[in-house]
Design a protein around this motif. Structure first.
Motif, PDB file in Angstrom:
ATOM      1  N   ILE A 289       0.855  -1.190   0.000  1.00 18.73           N
ATOM      2  CA  ILE A 289       0.000   0.000   0.000  1.00 18.73           C
ATOM      3  C   ILE A 289       0.894   1.244   0.000  1.00 18.73           C
ATOM      4  N   GLN A 290       0.278   2.391  -0.289  1.00 22.04           N
ATOM      5  CA  GLN A 290       1.045   3.635  -0.331  1.00 22.04           C
ATOM      6  C   GLN A 290       1.508   3.994   1.083  1.00 22.04           C
ATOM      7  N   LYS A 291       2.776   4.419   1.190  1.00 20.92           N
ATOM      8  CA  LYS A 291       3.329   4.765   2.508  1.00 20.92           C
ATOM      9  C   LYS A 291       2.768   6.099   2.983  1.00 20.92           C
ATOM     10  N   ASN A 292       2.865   7.103   2.124  1.00 21.31           N
ATOM     11  CA  ASN A 292       2.312   8.425   2.418  1.00 21.31           C
ATOM     12  C   ASN A 292       1.506   8.849   1.212  1.00 21.31           C
ATOM     13  N   GLY A 293       0.537   9.727   1.448  1.00 20.86           N
ATOM     14  CA  GLY A 293      -0.224  10.225   0.307  1.00 20.86           C
ATOM     15  C   GLY A 293      -1.696   9.935   0.446  1.00 20.86           C
ATOM     16  N   ARG A 294      -2.408  10.226  -0.629  1.00 21.96           N
ATOM     17  CA  ARG A 294      -3.865  10.209  -0.600  1.00 21.96           C
ATOM     18  C   ARG A 294      -4.467   8.852  -0.266  1.00 21.96           C
ATOM     19  N   LEU A 295      -3.801   7.777  -0.720  1.00 14.68           N
ATOM     20  CA  LEU A 295      -4.423   6.458  -0.567  1.00 14.68           C
ATOM     21  C   LEU A 295      -3.953   5.732   0.687  1.00 14.68           C
TER      22      LEU A 295
ATOM     23  N   VAL B 121       5.011   1.540   0.475  1.00 18.66           N
ATOM     24  CA  VAL B 121       5.866   1.967  -0.639  1.00 18.66           C
ATOM     25  C   VAL B 121       5.277   3.178  -1.352  1.00 18.66           C
ATOM     26  N   ARG B 122       5.970   3.675  -2.386  1.00 22.81           N
ATOM     27  CA  ARG B 122       5.408   4.706  -3.257  1.00 22.81           C
ATOM     28  C   ARG B 122       4.386   4.055  -4.174  1.00 22.81           C
ATOM     29  N   ASP B 123       3.315   4.763  -4.457  1.00 20.01           N
ATOM     30  CA  ASP B 123       2.252   4.154  -5.268  1.00 20.01           C
ATOM     31  C   ASP B 123       2.761   3.686  -6.636  1.00 20.01           C
TER      32      ASP B 123
ATOM     33  N   VAL C 299      -3.914   0.560  -5.123  1.00 23.38           N
ATOM     34  CA  VAL C 299      -3.309   1.587  -5.978  1.00 23.38           C
ATOM     35  C   VAL C 299      -4.389   2.215  -6.849  1.00 23.38           C
ATOM     36  N   GLY C 300      -4.147   3.449  -7.293  1.00 20.69           N
ATOM     37  CA  GLY C 300      -5.107   4.094  -8.184  1.00 20.69           C
ATOM     38  C   GLY C 300      -5.189   3.345  -9.504  1.00 20.69           C
ATOM     39  N   LEU C 301      -6.393   3.230 -10.054  1.00 18.35           N
ATOM     40  CA  LEU C 301      -6.551   2.572 -11.355  1.00 18.35           C
ATOM     41  C   LEU C 301      -5.710   3.292 -12.406  1.00 18.35           C
ATOM     42  N   ASN C 302      -5.563   4.622 -12.253  1.00 22.26           N
ATOM     43  CA  ASN C 302      -4.752   5.414 -13.181  1.00 22.26           C
ATOM     44  C   ASN C 302      -3.323   4.875 -13.258  1.00 22.26           C
ATOM     45  N   GLU C 303      -2.740   4.594 -12.099  1.00 21.68           N
ATOM     46  CA  GLU C 303      -1.355   4.109 -12.040  1.00 21.68           C
ATOM     47  C   GLU C 303      -1.263   2.676 -12.586  1.00 21.68           C
TER      48      GLU C 303
ATOM     49  N   PHE D 124     -12.765   4.727  -3.054  1.00 25.73           N
ATOM     50  CA  PHE D 124     -12.110   5.960  -2.598  1.00 25.73           C
ATOM     51  C   PHE D 124     -11.026   6.335  -3.604  1.00 25.73           C
ATOM     52  N   GLY D 125     -10.416   7.520  -3.399  1.00 24.33           N
ATOM     53  CA  GLY D 125      -9.369   7.974  -4.336  1.00 24.33           C
ATOM     54  C   GLY D 125      -9.934   8.311  -5.709  1.00 24.33           C
ATOM     55  N   ASP D 126     -11.201   8.734  -5.743  1.00 23.27           N
ATOM     56  CA  ASP D 126     -11.821   9.053  -7.033  1.00 23.27           C
ATOM     57  C   ASP D 126     -11.141  10.240  -7.715  1.00 23.27           C
TER      58      ASP D 126
ATOM     59  N   SER E  75       1.988  12.852 -17.125  1.00 22.97           N
ATOM     60  CA  SER E  75       2.722  11.810 -16.401  1.00 22.97           C
ATOM     61  C   SER E  75       2.140  10.447 -16.760  1.00 22.97           C
ATOM     62  N   TYR E  76       1.192  10.430 -17.692  1.00 26.20           N
ATOM     63  CA  TYR E  76       0.541   9.185 -18.093  1.00 26.20           C
ATOM     64  C   TYR E  76       0.722   8.952 -19.593  1.00 26.20           C
ATOM     65  N   PRO E  77       1.968   8.818 -20.045  1.00 25.50           N
ATOM     66  CA  PRO E  77       2.233   8.732 -21.490  1.00 25.50           C
ATOM     67  C   PRO E  77       1.624   7.500 -22.159  1.00 25.50           C
TER      68      PRO E  77
ATOM     69  N   ASP F 253      -3.916  15.262 -17.332  1.00 23.66           N
ATOM     70  CA  ASP F 253      -3.532  15.086 -15.929  1.00 23.66           C
ATOM     71  C   ASP F 253      -4.735  14.653 -15.089  1.00 23.66           C
ATOM     72  N   LEU F 254      -4.446  14.265 -13.846  1.00 25.79           N
ATOM     73  CA  LEU F 254      -5.512  13.871 -12.931  1.00 25.79           C
ATOM     74  C   LEU F 254      -6.253  15.105 -12.439  1.00 25.79           C
ATOM     75  N   VAL F 255      -7.561  14.983 -12.365  1.00 26.46           N
ATOM     76  CA  VAL F 255      -8.396  16.085 -11.900  1.00 26.46           C
ATOM     77  C   VAL F 255      -9.350  15.541 -10.852  1.00 26.46           C
ATOM     78  N   SER F 256      -9.447  16.217  -9.705  1.00 25.90           N
ATOM     79  CA  SER F 256     -10.573  15.877  -8.828  1.00 25.90           C
ATOM     80  C   SER F 256     -11.482  17.083  -8.684  1.00 25.90           C
ATOM     81  N   SER F 257     -11.032  18.152  -8.030  1.00 22.49           N
ATOM     82  CA  SER F 257     -11.908  19.325  -7.903  1.00 22.49           C
ATOM     83  C   SER F 257     -11.768  20.271  -9.102  1.00 22.49           C
TER      84      SER F 257
ATOM     85  N   ASP G 127     -11.876   7.253 -15.878  1.00 23.13           N
ATOM     86  CA  ASP G 127     -12.494   7.468 -14.575  1.00 23.13           C
ATOM     87  C   ASP G 127     -11.781   6.558 -13.600  1.00 23.13           C
ATOM     88  N   SER G 128     -11.128   7.154 -12.603  1.00 23.80           N
ATOM     89  CA  SER G 128     -10.274   6.335 -11.740  1.00 23.80           C
ATOM     90  C   SER G 128     -10.763   6.302 -10.295  1.00 23.80           C
ATOM     91  N   GLU G 129     -10.400   5.247  -9.591  1.00 25.91           N
ATOM     92  CA  GLU G 129     -10.585   5.139  -8.148  1.00 25.91           C
ATOM     93  C   GLU G 129      -9.509   4.182  -7.658  1.00 25.91           C
TER      94      GLU G 129
HETATM   95  P1  ATP Z   1       3.865   8.747  -3.894  1.00 24.72           P
HETATM   96  O1  ATP Z   1       4.768   9.448  -2.963  1.00 24.72           O
HETATM   97  O2  ATP Z   1       3.309   7.487  -3.303  1.00 24.72           O
HETATM   98  O3  ATP Z   1       4.432   8.538  -5.266  1.00 24.72           O
HETATM   99  P2  ATP Z   1       1.978  10.500  -5.284  1.00 24.72           P
HETATM  100  O4  ATP Z   1       2.295  11.944  -5.102  1.00 24.72           O
HETATM  101  O5  ATP Z   1       2.300   9.841  -6.572  1.00 24.72           O
HETATM  102  O6  ATP Z   1       2.580   9.705  -4.036  1.00 24.72           O
HETATM  103  P3  ATP Z   1      -0.769  11.004  -4.408  1.00 24.72           P
HETATM  104  O7  ATP Z   1      -0.796  12.436  -4.779  1.00 24.72           O
HETATM  105  O8  ATP Z   1      -0.835  10.631  -2.966  1.00 24.72           O
HETATM  106  O9  ATP Z   1       0.439  10.214  -5.092  1.00 24.72           O
HETATM  107  O10 ATP Z   1      -1.969  10.298  -5.187  1.00 24.72           O
HETATM  108  C1  ATP Z   1      -2.176   8.934  -5.096  1.00 24.72           C
HETATM  109  C2  ATP Z   1      -3.379   8.569  -5.936  1.00 24.72           C
HETATM  110  O11 ATP Z   1      -4.530   9.265  -5.450  1.00 24.72           O
HETATM  111  C3  ATP Z   1      -3.349   8.947  -7.398  1.00 24.72           C
HETATM  112  O12 ATP Z   1      -2.586   8.050  -8.180  1.00 24.72           O
HETATM  113  C4  ATP Z   1      -4.814   8.894  -7.761  1.00 24.72           C
HETATM  114  O13 ATP Z   1      -5.212   7.564  -7.994  1.00 24.72           O
HETATM  115  C5  ATP Z   1      -5.499   9.371  -6.486  1.00 24.72           C
HETATM  116  N1  ATP Z   1      -6.026  10.757  -6.561  1.00 24.72           N
HETATM  117  C6  ATP Z   1      -7.246  11.171  -6.183  1.00 24.72           C
HETATM  118  N2  ATP Z   1      -7.427  12.484  -6.390  1.00 24.72           N
HETATM  119  C7  ATP Z   1      -6.306  12.946  -6.917  1.00 24.72           C
HETATM  120  C8  ATP Z   1      -5.878  14.234  -7.350  1.00 24.72           C
HETATM  121  N3  ATP Z   1      -6.651  15.305  -7.294  1.00 24.72           N
HETATM  122  N4  ATP Z   1      -4.609  14.351  -7.815  1.00 24.72           N
HETATM  123  C9  ATP Z   1      -3.797  13.302  -7.847  1.00 24.72           C
HETATM  124  N5  ATP Z   1      -4.164  12.058  -7.466  1.00 24.72           N
HETATM  125  C10 ATP Z   1      -5.407  11.863  -7.016  1.00 24.72           C
END
Ligand code: ATP
Ligand code: ZN
Length: 303
Positions: free
Chosen positions: A17-23, A59-61, A78-82, A107-109, A136-138, A175-179, A196-198
């Motif tokens: 799982i992600q060490k630090n960060g959104r997930l 770890v890092r996502d 992990v995010g479906l995007n990754e 979660f992580g939408d 970042s998603y080539p 790029d990723l967009v939430s708000s 559409d990711s989660e």
């Molecule tokens: P790490 O240090 O693990 O590499 P990171 O900076 O790549 O962290 P976060 O910003 O914590 O990652 O985002 C982790 C995941 O959260 C994203 O891959 C995505 O699936 C999800 N997510 C949800 N909302 C957003 C957003 N607004 N921007 C970026 N990621 C988002």
């Protein structure tokens, strides 16, 4: 040391799982709700499972899909995007699939989107022809451009993608967009969704035949149970007896209505409901004759 290496017998499951960060926190909370607990190691990269033979790797996502592909971990959150990015990159390199999403986790939408300068008029995908797109998603972007028969230059950046147009290194971004606040702050507007990711539970493409297979099955059952509990609510209300049928008809996915008795001409009733009930639906319910409407969350249910 022996010259031949055999894969170590694995009767413990390892989840990345992600060490630090959104997930990080929601992932840990989900696994805790599934009955897992860990003895925290001092460096906090590896957590030894106590309640079940399920260990955590923090770890890092970005590293999670690769850890599953290499067999270092069996599952990952992990995010479906990754996951999709790395899966498509593997395919583009001619490598076999090495992981798959097993469950969406709710979660992580967020959405992977094309965003263009605010002053541009969006006239459809074809206007991207010949443009430079920072991302970042080539792999996902290339795949999508190809599907849409658009020739564009993919400018690969590992971060701060949203400032590329201002810096002149790209014309627009993907790029990723939430708000959408980050885009707006950089005078960009989202115009087209690629994904559409989660957060997802990712696992191997083939079922594991040893003890880990059973552990994965148990974890999936508990996750499904949790998702169902969260989606179940108990609706309680009072209403005149002759309104009950009409009221039940307003609840699209409710269990049988239970009548608990009558007082002052009103029946006290309750029903288990699946899915969410919005404020509007509850207000409509009230207008249709119900009073004392309360929606409870359900902790456990064998109904
Ligand atoms: P790490 O240090 O693990 O590499 P990171 O900076 O790549 O962290 P976060 O910003 O914590 O990652 O985002 C982790 C995941 O959260 C994203 O891959 C995505 O699936 C999800 N997510 C949800 N909302 C957003 C957003 N607004 N921007 C970026 N990621 C988002
Ligand atoms: Zn990352």
């Amino acid at each position: 040391m022996s010259a031949t290496h055999t894969a170590p017998a694995r009767d413990r499951l390892r989840i990345a799982i992600q060490k630090n960060g959104r997930l990080a926190e929601p992932a840990r909370n989900l696994l805790t709700a599934c009955g897992l607990s860990w003895r925290q190691s001092r460096d906090k990269l590896f957590c030894y499972g106590e309640s079940m033979p399920v260990d955590l790797l923090l770890v890092r996502d970005d590293d999670i899909p690769g850890l599953i592909a290499d067999g270092v971990c069996d599952l990952g959150i992990v995010g479906l995007n990754e996951l999709d990015e790395q899966a498509k990159a593997r395919r583009q390199m001619g490598l076999a699939d090495a992981y798959q999403p097993l469950r969406g986790l709710g979660f992580g939408d967020c959405r992977l989107m094309i965003a263009i300068p605010e002053e541009w008029q969006w006239s459809g995908v074809q206007m991207l022809q010949g443009k430079r797109i920072a991302t970042s998603y080539p792999a996902i972007l290339r795949h999508w451009l190809q599907e849409n028969a658009v020739q564009a230059q993919v400018v690969e950046l590992s971060g701060s993608v949203e400032i590329a147009p201002k810096l002149g290194t790209a014309d627009l971004i993907c790029d990723l967009v939430s708000s959408g606040a980050t885009l707006a702050a950089n005078q960009l507007k989202p115009v087209q969704t690629l994904l559409d990711s989660e957060a997802v539970l990712a696992g191997p493409v083939r079922e594991l035949s040893d003890a880990r297979g059973g552990l994965i099955a148990m974890l999936l059952r508990r996750m499904d149970g949790l998702a169902q509990e969260q989606a179940t609510k108990l609706l309680s209300f009072r209403a005149p007896g002759e309104r009950l049928d009409a009221l039940v008809a307003l609840l699209n996915d409710a269990g049988p209505l239970v009548q608990l008795g009558e007082r002052d001409g009103l029946v006290q009733a309750q029903a288990l409901c699946r899915g969410t009930l919005t404020w509007q639906q509850l207000e409509e319910f009230e207008r249709a004759g119900a009073c004392n409407v309360v929606l409870y969350s359900v902790e456990r249910s064998l109904a």
